[in-house]
Each structure stands twice: as C-alpha cells, then as structure tokens.
Design an enzyme around this catalytic site. Sequence first.
Site, short mmCIF file in Angstrom:
data_model
loop_
_atom_site.label_atom_id
_atom_site.label_comp_id
_atom_site.label_asym_id
_atom_site.label_seq_id
_atom_site.Cartn_x
_atom_site.Cartn_y
_atom_site.Cartn_z
N CYS A 239 0.37 -1.22 0.24
CA CYS A 239 -0.12 0.03 0.28
C CYS A 239 0.88 1.08 -0.13
CB CYS A 239 -1.02 -0.21 0.99
SG CYS A 239 -1.79 -1.61 1.83
N HIS B 21 -9.54 1.99 -3.39
CA HIS B 21 -7.73 1.83 -2.57
C HIS B 21 -7.41 1.38 -3.97
CE1 HIS B 21 -4.44 1.22 -0.37
NE2 HIS B 21 -4.26 0.20 -0.17
N CYS C 95 -0.88 3.00 6.30
CA CYS C 95 -0.67 1.69 6.63
C CYS C 95 -0.67 0.94 5.15
CB CYS C 95 -2.01 1.02 7.65
SG CYS C 95 -3.60 0.71 6.95
#
Length: 429
Positions: free
Chosen positions: A90, A384, A414
């Site tokens: 991520c 996302h 995160c």
Amino acid sequence: MKDRPVYLVDGARTPFLKARGKPGPFTPVDLAVQCGRPLLARQPFARDAFDLVILGCVNVIADEMNPARVAALRLGMGVAMPAFTVQINCGSGMQSIDTAYRYIREGKQDLILAGGAEALSHAPLVLREEAVEWYAQMATAKGPLDVASKLGGLRPGFFKPVLGLERGLTDPITDLNMGQTAEILAHRFEITREQADVYAIESHRRLARAQDEGRLAGEVMSAFDRDGQHYDYDDGVRRDSDFEALAKLNPVFEKPYGKVTAGNASQITDGASWVIIASEKAVEDHGLSPIARIVDSEWSALDPSIMGLGPVLCSTAITQRHRLGREDIGLWELNEAFAAQVLACLAAWDDDAFCRDVLGLDGAFGPIDGDRLNVDGGAIALGHPVGTSGNRIVLHLANAMKAHGEKRGIATECIGGGQGGAMLLEAVE
C-alpha cells in the site's frame, strides 16, 4: 549537497474507477499514461528534461513488466529516460515520491516524475498448486501411454482458479487477510460497528462535496478508453449512503459480530497518480511554482496482525523528530483502508498507555480533529488502488494545504505486511 530543499511542483491523477467484476477499461500503464499526458503537457519544459521516472505498482500484469519504463516510453519521454518500478504494498505510490525526494535531497537528480498505478480489476486468476503440478507432469510426459496415465490425475477442481487479489491481500506470515487485521484493531480499541459506519458515510459525503464544489479540478484528469468512453470523476462515491442502509450489511470477515463490512471498507479500484518532484535548481531553471516542500519521510514496521496501526508509529516519529505537536499539523491524509482501522489509529493516539508503552511519549499524543483529517474524503469513498493510494494522498495533501492556507500536513498510510509510511509537507511561502 546532502540536504537540498525538495519541492512538489505539480501532480495529477486519473479518476478512481470501481472494479465491477471484470477487467476495467485500463491497465496500470494505460492509467499512468492517461493522467501523465495532460500533466506533462502543461509543464514549461520538455518531456526529456526529467532525470528519472519512478512508479509504484503492486499487481504488475504480464504485458507490462517494469511499468515505469513502459509508461515513460508511451509518454514520449525518450528512450534515454531511466525508469524503475517500486513495490511496498500500500505504500508503493508514496515510496516512489520518497525515493525521488532522497535522490534530489542528496544532489543526485534535479527533476523526477514519481507516481503510482494500479488496476486491481486486472488482478490475475491463479491456478491451484495441485493443478500446476498436474500441468507440469503433462508437459513432461513421454509418449502417448505416459500422457494417458497422467490424464487420470485430472480433477474438476483444477479448472477453478483462485483470485490472485484474494491471496495478495492475505498476509503469508499470520495467514490473516487485511480485513481480519482491522477486526483485531476494532476489538483492541473497542470500535463499534456504528462508529465505523458513521465514519464511512462522512467519507462519501466529503468526496461528494469536493466534487460538487470543484475542489478536485486540476488534480483529477479525464480518461478516455479505446471505445471513446469518457471517465471524469471518482465513481465509487455513494451520494445516497445512509446509516440505515449500511446497518443492513453483513460483516465480511468475522461473522456475525464483526465490524468490517463492504460499506465501511475501501473499495477495489483502478487508478493512477503522478507528482513532479524538483530541486531548487530545477524550480529556478524552469520557472516552476511549487505547491509544497517535502520536509521529511518515515517508514515504520510492526506486527503484521496489527498492520493498521502503522500510521501511528511513523507519523509520531516525524513529529517527534521535528519537535512538532498535534496542533502544529494543519491537515492529515490518512489512507482509509478500513473505517475501523482509521478509528483505531485515532484511538491509539488518544490512549495514554499506548502512547507511553509503544510510542515512548509521556502521555497521549491527543485526538486529531476530524475537521483536519481527510477533508475531502478518503479511500472508503474513492477506492484504494494499492500501488497508487500513497501517491494520491501526498498530492491531495499538498493541494488541500494550499486551498486551506495551512502551513504543515502529514500524509500517512498503513501497509500490508505490518508497516507504515508517512510524509511531512510544508507550504511554500
């Protein structure tokens, strides 16, 4: 030469397009090109003036190995343009900026195009291990009799592939998927289902308001597919989202009492984002007008089962290093992997024991004002695209700081596998 100022001078992204059960209209490189072309076209310098191209991408497709290089060539940046792809789950889109920042700060480069691109709808279907073994045996069979004998090992289940994305979102160390890690945090910090749903609704409302008021103009570039269809806004936003509708959704990962549902988690989405990172010399040489200065960055690691707390560790480390308090940070962009995960981060910062025992503070860092956090919505409404989100939050933080007249901001996320990334920006006077 080891501590030169580094500026974010411009950036653009595609609309984030929600995956709808089939491959979307764009591959990762398609997306990078769609927002890269208008971004480069509005610059006062030639496309080959860059020193380097860096792109974050997690789910690289087979036809686009090293998508950074493929994108650079398709963008007309010249065959002599070095380009490489980075991957830290991520955090990949932020890692591209951080790498550019460090190269320029140390005097190695002056002008870098840094981005993130992800088409989660193009995540591959993967054969089961036993099916792969059977195909390998068939490929090495010697003669018709050997082939016939091995055919007896064929099983119907071999033709049922596994979603690569499902495996990619499961931590190989803990065997927990990302949603389960959010459930652990919800339990630890007593986040309720109602709190998570309320947070999700507000994310959608803020994005809808930003779209209606034109606050994303210049940041979101229209995209056109090969059939001429036009995409000009983040299409995962649910303008009619309300508490009653969200309350009807079942928990996805921990039934029947879990807190994470499809309505309060980030969406599976395709999208790309670029930013232009420049030295002071490049700013002067090309007459550029920076949006913000990159002051610092930080990467932290923790137990993968509580990966959602990564932002608390890395963001706090930056504030401590620069002797900044909570009140010194005007805006925050905290990537919304899950509503429960964001709320757990906020609860951790406001927890005396956690801040003393884990962060080494004298007491609680303190609550972050909701009016300063994700002011135009986040990944719950936007989606996302894993390799892109870290780039988007840095770009939008810079734009939002300028729009709101704020001096400082932190973008943080995160990272699956038990990490966190954060970047501190300052307004340019």
